[in-house]
Enzyme design. Structure first.
Site, mmCIF file in Angstrom:
data_model
loop_
_atom_site.group_PDB
_atom_site.id
_atom_site.type_symbol
_atom_site.label_atom_id
_atom_site.label_comp_id
_atom_site.label_asym_id
_atom_site.label_seq_id
_atom_site.Cartn_x
_atom_site.Cartn_y
_atom_site.Cartn_z
ATOM 1 N N GLY A 124 5.977 10.926 11.246
ATOM 2 C CA GLY A 124 5.915 10.815 9.800
ATOM 3 C C GLY A 124 5.784 9.367 9.361
ATOM 4 C CD GLN A 139 7.192 -0.889 5.429
ATOM 5 O OE1 GLN A 139 7.105 -1.027 6.631
ATOM 6 N NE2 GLN A 139 7.176 -1.913 4.593
ATOM 7 C CD GLU A 199 -7.475 -2.138 3.605
ATOM 8 O OE1 GLU A 199 -8.662 -1.854 3.907
ATOM 9 O OE2 GLU A 199 -7.161 -3.167 2.972
ATOM 10 C CG ASN A 202 -1.813 -9.000 5.867
ATOM 11 O OD1 ASN A 202 -2.078 -8.248 6.794
ATOM 12 N ND2 ASN A 202 -2.171 -8.749 4.626
ATOM 13 N NE ARG A 215 3.567 -5.029 7.626
ATOM 14 C CZ ARG A 215 4.145 -3.927 8.097
ATOM 15 N NH1 ARG A 215 4.040 -3.628 9.367
ATOM 16 N NH2 ARG A 215 4.812 -3.125 7.297
#
Length: 298
Positions: free
Chosen positions: A71, A74, A92, A123, A126
């Site tokens: 699932g 987030q 995205e 971004n 991450r």
């Protein structure tokens, strides 16, 4: 005590009562609790100014498989626009994974924040952006919001120096900028930034060709910048020892003299403590001794 009675106690009690109502609206949570909604995928549009331009198909498939099994952990972050539509601020990849799965809807959190800033920060956190994506995103924020380097640094948690070095990569020759995406995994941000501060076009191109093979290290690049003439001679097929005498060799010898003086001082200071050297340190000193013996011919 009822809310009416609390109100009759005066302004202070009334404020507390209002706060209690506000905190109880959504199962005891505060009024600024994120708005989580389930939206149709067809109503969601990727951000055209999304900093990240490269999406690995294999990684997307892996993410889609994970979402199918476990699932969506987030929700994506979106900004609502007129016409019942939403623009993605962050997430995205999760959106694209839902498309791969053929899903009709996706869970999203609605934000009122600045799309460019949110997308860039998400971004960066991450570590998803390559060197050029990051540089172009910085430049876009500077242009759109007239930020100073200091202000942008505070927003993205970077120093002014890091901002300047990142932006410098945009000044590389257009040919390099066009080639970079194909080598983004083998050429680090640090190497690209170092190349941006080399004025010698011939040397920069030589190092660029070496970087594309994945063999250029940041240490090797900096050493080459110190001794460019010898590096060029090596690129033409000669050896460092065959390089013509001149400024390049003079600079190298001057550098060696400084290194010898510094190393001699360090070794002298180490002498009283030689008993504490471990095997690895002794081996390193032996290698240095052998290199010096080879150099001077002893």
């Amino acid at each position: 005590m009822s809310l009416l009675k609390k109100a009759q106690k005066g302004p202070s009690m009334m404020s507390k009562a209002a706060a209690q109502v506000q905190n109880d609206v959504l199962f005891g949570t505060s009024a600024n609790f994120p708005r989580v909604v389930e939206v149709d995928l067809t109503s969601v549009t990727p951000n055209p100014d999304q900093p990240r331009k490269h999406f690995d198909e294999e990684e997307l498939r892996s993410l889609a498989d994970s979402i199918e099994r476990m699932g969506l952990k987030q929700p994506i972050l979106v900004k609502q626009v007129p016409g019942g539509k939403y623009i993605i601020a962050a997430g995205e990849r999760r959106f694209r994974a839902h498309q791969l799965l053929g899903r009709d809807t996706i869970f999203a959190i609605i934000t009122d924040g600045d799309l460019d800033e949110i997308a860039l920060i998400e971004n960066l956190q991450r570590a998803d952006l390559d060197a050029m994506e990051e540089a172009r995103a910085f430049a876009r924020l500077l242009e759109r919001h007239s930020y100073t380097h200091e202000e942008l640094g505070r927003i993205v948690s970077r120093s002014q120096g890091e901002i300047a070095r990142t932006l410098a990569t945009l000044k590389l020759p257009e040919a390099m900028l066009q080639e970079y995406p194909a080598f983004r995994k083998s050429i680090s941000k640090s190497i690209l930034q170092e190349l941006a501060f080399i004025d010698d076009a011939e040397l920069r191109m030589q190092l660029w060709e070496e970087a594309k093979t994945g063999k250029l290290t940041i240490r090797g690049l900096r050493e080459t910048k110190k001794n460019p003439d010898i590096a060029k001679a090596r690129a033409r097929g000669g050896k460092a020892a065959d390089a013509p005498a001149g400024d390049g060799v003079s600079r190298l010898l001057a550098s060696i003299n400084r290194s010898v003086k510094r190393t001699s001082g360090d070794v002298s200071a180490l002498k009283p403590h030689k008993a504490v050297l471990d095997d690895e340190q002794r081996a390193a000193l032996r290698r240095l001794r052998d290199l010096l013996n080879e150099l001077v011919g002893d």
